[in-house]
Design a protein around this motif. Structure first.
Motif, PDB file in Angstrom:
ATOM      1  N   ARG A 182       0.843  -1.205   0.000  1.00 48.05           N
ATOM      2  CA  ARG A 182       0.000   0.000   0.000  1.00 48.05           C
ATOM      3  C   ARG A 182       0.879   1.256   0.000  1.00 48.05           C
ATOM      4  NH1 ARG A 182      -2.962  -1.663   3.534  1.00 48.05           N
ATOM      5  NH2 ARG A 182      -4.643  -2.462   2.217  1.00 48.05           N
ATOM      6  N   GLY A 183       1.987   1.208   0.715  1.00 49.83           N
ATOM      7  CA  GLY A 183       2.901   2.344   0.706  1.00 49.83           C
ATOM      8  C   GLY A 183       3.461   2.616  -0.676  1.00 49.83           C
ATOM      9  N   ALA A 184       3.832   1.541  -1.385  1.00 53.19           N
ATOM     10  CA  ALA A 184       4.357   1.693  -2.745  1.00 53.19           C
ATOM     11  C   ALA A 184       3.291   2.248  -3.681  1.00 53.19           C
ATOM     12  CB  ALA A 184       4.867   0.349  -3.262  1.00 53.19           C
ATOM     13  N   TYR A 185       2.060   1.803  -3.500  1.00 54.58           N
ATOM     14  CA  TYR A 185       0.946   2.294  -4.319  1.00 54.58           C
ATOM     15  C   TYR A 185       0.734   3.789  -4.083  1.00 54.58           C
ATOM     16  CZ  TYR A 185      -3.886   2.877  -5.945  1.00 54.58           C
ATOM     17  OH  TYR A 185      -5.029   3.313  -6.584  1.00 54.58           O
ATOM     18  N   LEU A 186       0.744   4.202  -2.826  1.00 56.99           N
ATOM     19  CA  LEU A 186       0.545   5.614  -2.495  1.00 56.99           C
ATOM     20  C   LEU A 186       1.716   6.461  -2.987  1.00 56.99           C
ATOM     21  CD1 LEU A 186      -0.868   5.065   1.087  1.00 56.99           C
ATOM     22  CD2 LEU A 186      -2.136   6.023  -0.846  1.00 56.99           C
ATOM     23  N   ALA A 187       2.924   5.911  -2.895  1.00 58.87           N
ATOM     24  CA  ALA A 187       4.099   6.641  -3.380  1.00 58.87           C
ATOM     25  C   ALA A 187       4.018   6.850  -4.889  1.00 58.87           C
ATOM     26  CB  ALA A 187       5.374   5.890  -3.010  1.00 58.87           C
TER      27      ALA A 187
END
Length: 286
Positions: A172-177
């Protein structure tokens, strides 16, 4: 065919298979030490004797990928998948090779193959977080014209979260980044640390993200936690040095760590580059 002749043929086939296995093991060992050119030579020589060995083509793919010869990587990857179509890792790395080649050649035609290869990997190994992460990243970042799909990316994140909560935070962090939602991404990466992943790569991903965000505190948190998994991983010295430079603390130590990293750690696609280390070194004197 006489029994003796049949026996000889079986012996020859068996010894050929053992030789191919030995060559694949040698190529893998050379790959792991960063000697990618030697691995290519080993693979090339062995394939002249056993051209149908999928594992040799796989290590050819991996080695050419690190050498940034993406065309050759694709060639070997396609051959490995043709020989063993049900191998999820072969499909996943073929997808990565397609991605690098598509970016290099700016080819929409090749880009479409990336999604197909990653989808095949997920289908073959639905519990593989690595396969789902690669597919998620592609769906999140690719233009819609070549199969980008934000909804599909979020579905992969949910699937990953059900397999492993910490890895779900990372995904999810990679998606938001990718969407440049930095504050929300930071929260997810910090949550991933709090969840205590059991893979060294997870901590390295967190450290890399916070390196980009210039957050020395979270870099050090990732390094300290990663030491409990593999205290000898050479990337720990790199990220320790980055944290010291960001804090403007113990700069001679930071310089020593980075120079050692450049001198002793081979270039690898999942490691911080030597160029990045040199850029941090240039900041020490500022």
């Amino acid at each position: 065919m006489t029994f003796r002749l049949l026996f000889v043929l079986v012996l020859l086939k068996t010894s050929s298979g053992l030789a191919a296995t030995g060559a694949a093991d040698t190529a893998r060992a050379e790959f792991e030490t960063g000697n990618y050119s030697a691995a290519v030579k080993t693979v090339t020589a062995a394939l002249s004797q056993t051209p149908e060995d999928a594992s040799l083509h796989f290590w050819g793919l991996r080695s050419y990928y690190e050498l940034r010869d993406y065309g050759s990587a694709v060639t070997h990857g396609e051959r490995a998948v043709k020989l063993e179509p049900h191998n999820a890792e072969y499909n996943r790395w073929l997808g990565r090779a397609y991605g690098a080649r598509a970016e290099e050649s700016r080819s929409f035609f090749i880009a479409r193959k990336v999604k197909q290869a990653f989808e095949a990997a997920v289908h073959l190994a639905p519990m593989s977080i690595a396969a789902r992460r690669d597919l998620m990243q592609y769906l999140a970042e690719a233009p819609w014209i070549v199969g980008g799909d934000k909804t599909g990316a979020r579905e992969q994140i949910e699937a990953i979260s059900k397999i492993d909560a910490a890895e779900g935070h990372l995904a999810r962090g990679a998606y938001l980044a990718a969407d440049k939602k930095w504050q929300e991404a930071e929260q997810e990466y910090s949550a991933a640390l709090d969840a205590r992943p059991n893979q060294i790569e997870s901590y390295m991903e967190v450290a890399g993200f916070f390196e980009d965000r210039k957050n020395a505190h979270e870099i050090q948190r990732a390094v300290d936690a990663a030491k409990h998994i593999d205290p000898k991983d050479p990337r720990l010295d790199y990220y320790t040095a980055v944290g010291l430079i960001l804090r403007r603390n113990e700069l001679p130590t930071a310089e020593k760590l980075l120079r050692s990293y450049v001198a002793t750690v081979p270039q690898r696609s999942n490691y911080p580059s030597h160029r990045a280390a040199e850029q941090w070194l240039s900041r020490i004197g500022r």
